[in-house]
Design an enzyme around this catalytic site. Structure first.
Site, PDB file in Angstrom:
ATOM      1  N   HIS A   1      -3.538  -5.528   0.924  1.00  0.00           N
ATOM      2  CA  HIS A   1      -2.903  -5.792   2.222  1.00  0.00           C
ATOM      3  C   HIS A   1      -2.937  -7.290   2.565  1.00  0.00           C
ATOM      4  CE1 HIS A   1      -2.407  -1.699   3.916  1.00  0.00           C
ATOM      5  NE2 HIS A   1      -3.429  -1.396   3.148  1.00  0.00           N
TER       6      HIS A   1
ATOM      7  N   CYS B   1       0.827  -1.201   0.000  1.00  0.00           N
ATOM      8  CA  CYS B   1       0.000   0.000   0.000  1.00  0.00           C
ATOM      9  C   CYS B   1       0.868   1.259   0.000  1.00  0.00           C
ATOM     10  CB  CYS B   1      -0.991  -0.046   1.166  1.00  0.00           C
ATOM     11  SG  CYS B   1      -2.358   1.113   1.002  1.00  0.00           S
TER      12      CYS B   1
ATOM     13  N   GLU C   1      -1.311  -8.758   4.762  1.00  0.00           N
ATOM     14  CA  GLU C   1      -1.203  -8.917   6.227  1.00  0.00           C
ATOM     15  C   GLU C   1      -2.562  -8.750   6.908  1.00  0.00           C
ATOM     16  OE1 GLU C   1      -0.558  -6.241   4.619  1.00  0.00           O
ATOM     17  OE2 GLU C   1      -0.846  -4.435   5.826  1.00  0.00           O
TER      18      GLU C   1
END
Lengths: 222, 76
Positions: A194, A86, A196
């Site tokens: 993302h 990002c 994660e």
């Protein structure tokens, strides 16, 4: 695997990224933007999402000039692995570690939802945990994720199999539906989504976990 | 001395903000606005003797992203 995760003023996904590395078995050190050196012996550096320096001037532009980024560039130039998520992707394009730029979303809206991604290549340590053509669900949350590069650069990315992920339904106007790209040596990945935030069941999805699991396997400290 | 740097998206780079402004002007009844390109202006307060070349270096390294933006410099 030894991972370093950089924190800038305004980073907000640094601890999430660190946690995903840790869950995969990595030993993680947080690194402050004013540091001039990375800890010795790192296998990978994570440049996290967020709004570094308030997105002032351009997203990632000020962070790209920070002392730690000089060290990250050296690390990448010597063949180190770097993952930019990002805002981290924006920082990596601003430094020139990855080509192109991220423009304001074509629809002008901040887009925050889980989107479908197609794995465009499995040929990198970041994407080896998937098969090319796999569709995975990963959240995005950005205002400036509209990937732009000139035609020659796009052709090169295509010809060299450096497009890592594409959107199954383009949410931001990105050229060629690009969500993430690799460096020439395939050791630097920048992506807007993302992984994660989709790495454990409590997140509502685990499609991102394979990236961290395989990274930890491939970059296991000897 | 002062310098005014104007940064704008290069021709051919989509400018959704400019396009939204153009659309709004049309909605307000300002007919005939065929295009709007949004940019930014940075006014620099500089030590005497700063050269235009130095300002150009600032533009290349930070103030503009030359992948997508071009810039002009006015020294005053």
């Amino acid at each position: 695997m030894r991972a370093g995760v950089v924190t800038f003023p305004g980073s907000n996904a640094d601890r999430d990224l660190a946690e995903s590395f840790r869950k995969a078995g990595a030993d993680v050190t947080m690194v402050w933007h004013k540091d001039t050196e990375l800890p010795a012996g790192l296998d990978i550096v994570g440049v996290p999402g967020g709004f570094s320096f308030g997105d002032y001037l351009r997203c990632g532009a000020i962070a790209a000039q920070s002392p730690i980024i000089r060290a990250v560039k050296d690390f990448a130039d010597k063949g180190g692995h770097v993952l930019g998520v990002c805002n981290g992707f924006q920082v990596l394009t601003e430094t020139g570690l990855l080509p192109g730029a991220l423009l304001r979303n074509a629809g002008l809206h901040f887009v925050c939802r889980t989107v479908g991604l197609k794995v465009a290549t499995s040929s990198s340590v970041f994407t080896q945990g998937y098969n090319a053509g796999d569709e995975i669900m990963i959240p995005i949350a950005h205002h400036d994720g509209n990937y732009f590069a000139d035609e020659a650069t796009l052709k090169r990315l295509q010809d060299e199999d450096r497009i890592a992920f594409t959107y199954t339904a383009n949410p931001n106007g990105s050229m060629n539906d690009i969500a993430g790209i690799l460096s020439e040596n395939r050791r630097v990945l920048g992506l807007m989504p993302h992984p994660e935030r989709a790495s454990e069941s409590a997140h509502g999805g685990t499609d991102g976990a394979a990236m961290f699991r395989v990274l930890a396997e491939m970059l296991a400290t000897a | 001395m002062k310098a005014r740097v104007t940064v704008h998206l290069k021709t051919g780079v989509l400018d959704p903000q400019g396009e939204a402004v153009r659309h709004a002007l049309g909605t307000m009844g300002f007919d005939g606005v065929q295009g709007v390109r949004q940019g930014k202006v940075l006014d620099l307060d500089l030590a005497d003797g700063t050269t235009k070349e130095q300002v150009a270096e600032m533009c290349e390294k930070l103030l503009a992203n030359t992948v997508i933006e071009s810039y002009t410099i006015e020294m005053a």
